[in-house]
Design a protein around this motif. Structure first.
Motif, PDB file in Angstrom:
ATOM      1  N   UNK A  53       0.833  -1.205   0.000  1.00  0.00           N
ATOM      2  CA  UNK A  53       0.000   0.000   0.000  1.00  0.00           C
ATOM      3  C   UNK A  53       0.871   1.261   0.000  1.00  0.00           C
ATOM      4  N   UNK A  54       1.955   1.213   0.765  1.00  0.00           N
ATOM      5  CA  UNK A  54       2.872   2.358   0.820  1.00  0.00           C
ATOM      6  C   UNK A  54       3.458   2.649  -0.575  1.00  0.00           C
ATOM      7  N   UNK A  55       3.935   1.592  -1.253  1.00  0.00           N
ATOM      8  CA  UNK A  55       4.563   1.785  -2.567  1.00  0.00           C
ATOM      9  C   UNK A  55       3.551   2.274  -3.617  1.00  0.00           C
ATOM     10  N   UNK A  56       2.348   1.697  -3.587  1.00  0.00           N
ATOM     11  CA  UNK A  56       1.311   2.143  -4.541  1.00  0.00           C
ATOM     12  C   UNK A  56       0.978   3.617  -4.280  1.00  0.00           C
ATOM     13  N   UNK A  57       0.920   3.964  -3.004  1.00  0.00           N
ATOM     14  CA  UNK A  57       0.626   5.352  -2.630  1.00  0.00           C
ATOM     15  C   UNK A  57       1.676   6.322  -3.152  1.00  0.00           C
ATOM     16  N   UNK A  58       2.941   5.915  -3.098  1.00  0.00           N
ATOM     17  CA  UNK A  58       4.023   6.766  -3.589  1.00  0.00           C
ATOM     18  C   UNK A  58       3.876   7.055  -5.086  1.00  0.00           C
ATOM     19  N   UNK A  59       3.371   6.067  -5.824  1.00  0.00           N
ATOM     20  CA  UNK A  59       3.263   6.208  -7.285  1.00  0.00           C
ATOM     21  C   UNK A  59       1.963   6.888  -7.716  1.00  0.00           C
ATOM     22  N   UNK A  60       0.929   6.771  -6.857  1.00  0.00           N
ATOM     23  CA  UNK A  60      -0.395   7.255  -7.251  1.00  0.00           C
ATOM     24  C   UNK A  60      -0.407   8.783  -7.352  1.00  0.00           C
ATOM     25  N   UNK A  61      -0.992   9.246  -8.431  1.00  0.00           N
ATOM     26  CA  UNK A  61      -1.059  10.682  -8.693  1.00  0.00           C
ATOM     27  C   UNK A  61      -0.241  11.039  -9.907  1.00  0.00           C
ATOM     28  N   UNK A  62       1.051  10.639  -9.884  1.00  0.00           N
ATOM     29  CA  UNK A  62       1.912  11.022 -10.996  1.00  0.00           C
ATOM     30  C   UNK A  62       2.071   9.883 -12.013  1.00  0.00           C
ATOM     31  N   UNK A  63       2.432   8.693 -11.501  1.00  0.00           N
ATOM     32  CA  UNK A  63       2.688   7.567 -12.407  1.00  0.00           C
ATOM     33  C   UNK A  63       1.488   6.628 -12.546  1.00  0.00           C
ATOM     34  N   UNK A  64       0.674   6.602 -11.506  1.00  0.00           N
ATOM     35  CA  UNK A  64      -0.443   5.643 -11.466  1.00  0.00           C
ATOM     36  C   UNK A  64      -1.727   6.407 -11.134  1.00  0.00           C
ATOM     37  N   UNK A  65      -2.807   6.027 -11.833  1.00  0.00           N
ATOM     38  CA  UNK A  65      -4.106   6.633 -11.541  1.00  0.00           C
ATOM     39  C   UNK A  65      -4.969   5.628 -10.779  1.00  0.00           C
ATOM     40  N   UNK A  66      -5.679   6.124  -9.768  1.00  0.00           N
ATOM     41  CA  UNK A  66      -6.593   5.276  -9.012  1.00  0.00           C
ATOM     42  C   UNK A  66      -8.001   5.547  -9.533  1.00  0.00           C
ATOM     43  N   UNK A  67      -8.680   4.500 -10.015  1.00  0.00           N
ATOM     44  CA  UNK A  67     -10.038   4.672 -10.556  1.00  0.00           C
ATOM     45  C   UNK A  67     -10.991   3.749  -9.802  1.00  0.00           C
ATOM     46  N   UNK A  68     -12.292   3.848 -10.095  1.00  0.00           N
ATOM     47  CA  UNK A  68     -13.272   2.966  -9.438  1.00  0.00           C
ATOM     48  C   UNK A  68     -13.002   1.502  -9.755  1.00  0.00           C
ATOM     49  N   UNK A  69     -12.396   1.236 -10.925  1.00  0.00           N
ATOM     50  CA  UNK A  69     -12.133  -0.153 -11.323  1.00  0.00           C
ATOM     51  C   UNK A  69     -10.773  -0.658 -10.837  1.00  0.00           C
ATOM     52  N   UNK A  70      -9.975   0.210 -10.277  1.00  0.00           N
ATOM     53  CA  UNK A  70      -8.652  -0.209  -9.808  1.00  0.00           C
ATOM     54  C   UNK A  70      -7.581   0.766 -10.253  1.00  0.00           C
ATOM     55  N   UNK A  71      -6.342   0.262 -10.289  1.00  0.00           N
ATOM     56  CA  UNK A  71      -5.203   1.114 -10.652  1.00  0.00           C
ATOM     57  C   UNK A  71      -4.818   0.936 -12.113  1.00  0.00           C
ATOM     58  N   UNK A  72      -4.372   2.014 -12.718  1.00  0.00           N
ATOM     59  CA  UNK A  72      -3.847   1.921 -14.074  1.00  0.00           C
ATOM     60  C   UNK A  72      -2.749   2.976 -14.262  1.00  0.00           C
ATOM     61  N   UNK A  73      -1.952   2.818 -15.309  1.00  0.00           N
ATOM     62  CA  UNK A  73      -0.862   3.755 -15.564  1.00  0.00           C
ATOM     63  C   UNK A  73      -1.413   5.106 -16.002  1.00  0.00           C
ATOM     64  N   UNK A  74      -0.801   6.175 -15.525  1.00  0.00           N
ATOM     65  CA  UNK A  74      -1.093   7.508 -16.073  1.00  0.00           C
ATOM     66  C   UNK A  74      -0.274   7.630 -17.360  1.00  0.00           C
TER      67      UNK A  74
END
Ligand code: ZN
Ligand code: ZN
Length: 282
Positions: A53-74
């Motif tokens: 969760x920590x690592x996903x959080x670090x990436x979320x926003x810039x490299x990874x987008x969090x959507x209702x269906x899950x995570x995907x690359x920005x």
């Protein structure tokens, strides 16, 4: 983006794996690339949910987008994943030399291809040719001959960028320099150098690169049945170093001859602007 630059963020192997797995998911299901937290954690192979969760959080926003269906690359994450997957920073195996199915545009000698220390080279015995750092991905399932298509594409892409004053490496703006004080062994009398004001990348261009796609040259080749779009740059005479001479230093002028008969004559100034070109037929 959290503290630190993108390089720090991706230096961690778990985070690089997250991008790699999200890229794989996009490849497998392009129209539905989002992956749930638990599936992503399984794919990356981390059992500790808090740490993941920590690592996903670090990436979320810039490299990874969090959507209702899950995570995907920005879009930025996709770019970073592409360079990770191209293995751009690994130490790739050397290949070649092999004889290519092509001849040098300047001297007509058979060309040779090699891939050494991450650099793909196309050269004749007279050292006419091109070399660029390319990621090992260009050789994945490809022969050296086939990989030279990627080299040609890379050079044309870089050329398109610098001609619009954009750095081919980072798209920052470039400043142009015209260098005539070259070593006596240099195959050219002058080069145009685009220096990126952002990353410092330097891109040298021989003068013929600014005229090979001039309508007069394209038409002259077309008249003899050659479509320049199909020809790798190293088989086009004026694109090979040596087709230009310094015809004047004050004002600085490069004289370039191009075309199948070398009878399309151009003069370029210190900013690589064509100041004299073949007359148009009416
Ligand atoms: Zn040659
Ligand atoms: Zn740059």
């Amino acid at each position: 983006m959290p503290d630190g630059d993108g390089f720090d963020l991706l230096a961690d192997e778990t985070r690089a794996s997250i991008l790699r797995e999200l890229a794989a998911a996009r490849r497998e299901t392009p129209r539905d690339p989002a992956v749930s937290f638990s599936t992503l954690r399984e794919r990356v192979g981390i059992t500790d949910s808090g740490r993941f969760n920590y690592h996903v959080g670090e990436l979320t926003g810039h490299f990874v987008e969090s959507t209702d269906d899950g995570y995907r690359l920005s879009p930025v994450g996709q770019q970073a994943a592409s360079s990770i997957l191209a293995d751009a920073y690994s130490d790739p195996p050397d290949r070649g030399p092999v004889d290519l199915d092509e001849h040098c545009g300047r001297c007509g000698d058979r060309l040779e291809g090699t891939y050494e220390d991450g650099i793909l080279r196309v050269n004749c015995a007279n050292s006419h040719g091109y070399a660029e750092a390319l990621p090992p991905a260009v050789l994945e399932g490809a022969t050296l001959q086939e990989a030279t298509d990627a080299l040609d594409a890379k050079i044309r892409g870089d050329l398109a960028a610098v001609r619009r004053d954009a750095c081919p490496a980072c798209l920052g703006s470039v400043d142009w320099q015209f260098e005539t004080d070259l070593s006596p062994e240099a195959p050219v009398e002058a080069v145009y150098v685009a220096v990126c004001q952002c990353c410092g990348h330097q891109h040298s261009l021989n003068p013929g690169m600014f005229v090979f796609d001039h309508p007069a040259v394209v038409a002259a080749y077309h008249d003899v049945g050659v479509d320049l779009r199909d020809r790798p740059l190293w088989t086009i005479d004026c694109c090979v170093p040596g087709a230009a001479t310094l015809s004047s230093t004050d004002p600085p002028r490069m004289r370039v001859t191009a075309g199948p008969e070398r009878d399309c004559e151009f003069r370029l100034d210190a900013t690589a602007t064509v100041v004299d070109a073949p007359e148009q037929d009416h």
